[in-house]
Design an enzyme around this catalytic site. Sequence first.
Site, PDB file in Angstrom:
ATOM      1  CG  ASP A 266     -14.242   6.679   8.701  1.00  0.00           C
ATOM      2  OD1 ASP A 266     -14.783   5.586   8.952  1.00  0.00           O
ATOM      3  OD2 ASP A 266     -13.038   6.781   8.373  1.00  0.00           O
TER       4      ASP A 266
ATOM      5  NE  ARG B 140      -4.020  -1.890   2.330  1.00  0.00           N
ATOM      6  CZ  ARG B 140      -4.898  -2.034   3.319  1.00  0.00           C
ATOM      7  NH1 ARG B 140      -4.730  -1.382   4.456  1.00  0.00           N
ATOM      8  NH2 ARG B 140      -5.947  -2.811   3.191  1.00  0.00           N
TER       9      ARG B 140
HETATM   10  C1  LIG Z   1     -13.832  -1.838   9.254  1.00  0.00           C
HETATM   11  S1  LIG Z   1     -14.511  -0.226   9.086  1.00  0.00           S
HETATM   12  C2  LIG Z   1     -15.994  -0.400  10.082  1.00  0.00           C
HETATM   13  C3  LIG Z   1     -17.195   0.242   9.437  1.00  0.00           C
HETATM   14  C4  LIG Z   1     -18.523   0.036  10.181  1.00  0.00           C
HETATM   15  N1  LIG Z   1     -18.466   0.610  11.495  1.00  0.00           N
HETATM   16  C5  LIG Z   1     -18.874  -1.429  10.230  1.00  0.00           C
HETATM   17  O1  LIG Z   1     -18.780  -2.049  11.285  1.00  0.00           O
HETATM   18  O2  LIG Z   1     -19.254  -1.978   9.201  1.00  0.00           O
HETATM   19  C6  LIG Z   1     -13.419   0.746  10.165  1.00  0.00           C
HETATM   20  C7  LIG Z   1     -13.532   2.242   9.944  1.00  0.00           C
HETATM   21  O3  LIG Z   1     -12.904   2.908  11.049  1.00  0.00           O
HETATM   22  C8  LIG Z   1     -12.250   4.050  10.563  1.00  0.00           C
HETATM   23  N2  LIG Z   1     -11.203   4.450  11.534  1.00  0.00           N
HETATM   24  C9  LIG Z   1     -10.009   3.844  11.767  1.00  0.00           C
HETATM   25  N3  LIG Z   1      -9.304   4.518  12.689  1.00  0.00           N
HETATM   26  C10 LIG Z   1     -10.067   5.571  13.058  1.00  0.00           C
HETATM   27  C11 LIG Z   1      -9.876   6.643  13.979  1.00  0.00           C
HETATM   28  N4  LIG Z   1      -8.743   6.772  14.714  1.00  0.00           N
HETATM   29  N5  LIG Z   1     -10.868   7.557  14.102  1.00  0.00           N
HETATM   30  C12 LIG Z   1     -12.014   7.438  13.373  1.00  0.00           C
HETATM   31  N6  LIG Z   1     -12.240   6.448  12.480  1.00  0.00           N
HETATM   32  C13 LIG Z   1     -11.284   5.530  12.326  1.00  0.00           C
HETATM   33  C14 LIG Z   1     -11.695   3.616   9.204  1.00  0.00           C
HETATM   34  O4  LIG Z   1     -11.412   4.715   8.362  1.00  0.00           O
HETATM   35  C15 LIG Z   1     -12.822   2.721   8.691  1.00  0.00           C
HETATM   36  O5  LIG Z   1     -13.705   3.414   7.849  1.00  0.00           O
END
Ligand SMILES: C[S@@+](CC[C@H](N)C(=O)[O-])C[C@H]1O[C@@H](n2cnc3c(N)ncnc32)[C@H](O)[C@@H]1O
Length: 290
Positions: free
Chosen positions: A155, A46
Site C-alpha cells: 500500500d 481533511r
Molecule cells: C479502498 S482501499 C481498497 C482496499 C482493498 N483492496 C479492498 O478492495 O478492500 C484503497 C487503497 O489503495 C491505496 N492506494 C491509493 N493510491 C495508491 C497508490 N498510488 N499506490 C498504492 N496504493 C494506493 C490506499 O492507501 C488504500 O489503502
Amino acid sequence: MTLLAPRDSPAEALLSDADFARIAEYSRREFGLFQQENKRQLLHSRLLRLLADLDCPDIATFLDRLESGVGGPEREALIPALTTNVTSFFREAHHFRQFSDGVLHPRLGDLRRGGRLRIWSAGCSEGQEPCSIAMTVLDLLPEAPRLNIRILATDIDAKILARARIGRYPVAEAQSIPATLRAAFSRPAGADHFALDERVTGMIRFAALNLVESWPLRGPFDAIFCRNVAIYFDKPTQARLWSRFAELLAPGGMLFIGHSERVSGPAAGLLSSAGITAYQLTSAAERTGS
Ligand SMILES: C[S@@+](CC[C@H](N)C(=O)[O-])C[C@H]1O[C@@H](n2cnc3c(N)ncnc32)[C@H](O)[C@@H]1O
C-alpha cells in the site's frame, strides 16, 4: 491566491480554485489519484486537520512545502487525505471462491511437492484482503506455512501498513469472515478486538509501494488482487497499471479487480474475462490464434 484557514473557524474557510488545482495536480502526478470536484469540501476538511497536526500556518505554506520537495511529513500525511481505506474481510467473496477453485485447486499436488505460489494484494489497506487470501489458502492447504507460498501485500500509506502489520481488528469486522475460518484462525485480543493467528499473518509480507512509481518486484505472480484502488486513478494511469500487472502475471495467472473497475487499454488484449471482475492472462498462442 490562498484563503487562510482560520484555526478557530475552519468550517467557514474555503479551498480556493487555485489551491484545489494545485492539490489535484500534485495528487495526479505523485500518486495517480484523480480528485473529484464534488469531494472538494471533504478534501478541505481533511486538509485543515492536517495543518493543525503538522503545525502548518495555512494551505499555501503546506502546498509550497510539498511542491518544493522538502515536505516529507506533509507528503506522508497527505496520502490518507487523498484516498479512502474502506475495506473488509472477504469483500466480494466470489473472488476468494474463484481464487480457491481456479488458482489453488489445480495446483494442490504441485504445491505439496514444493511448487511456488506468489500472490500480490496491491492496495491492501489495513490487511483484511491479504488476510482473507491467506485464510483461503490455509483452508485448502493447512500445511501452507511450510510450503513455498507467499503473499505480498502493498500500500502507499505507511501508517495504514503499520496497523496492518499488527493484525488486530475490531470484533465487528469478524462477522464477514466465514464462521469456520473465524473459529480456526482468530482469537480474542482485548475486550473488543480480535487477532489473527500467526499461520495467517506469517504468510504475508507487508511493504510500502506506490503503484504509479517503479516496482522493485520480480514476480511472476499467480494471482494479483488490486481491488478498489484503480477506481481513484485517471484513465491513462489505469490503463498503464493493467499492462504492468499483465507483465508480472505467471502464465494463466489471474487478476482480480474492484466491482466498478474494468480492464482497459492495451492490456485488454492480454487479459481475458474470467468471471465477475476477474481476468486471466491469455497465452501467446491464444493471442495469435495458433
Ligand atoms: C479502498 S482501499 C481498497 C482496499 C482493498 N483492496 C479492498 O478492495 O478492500 C484503497 C487503497 O489503495 C491505496 N492506494 C491509493 N493510491 C495508491 C497508490 N498510488 N499506490 C498504492 N496504493 C494506493 C490506499 O492507501 C488504500 O489503502
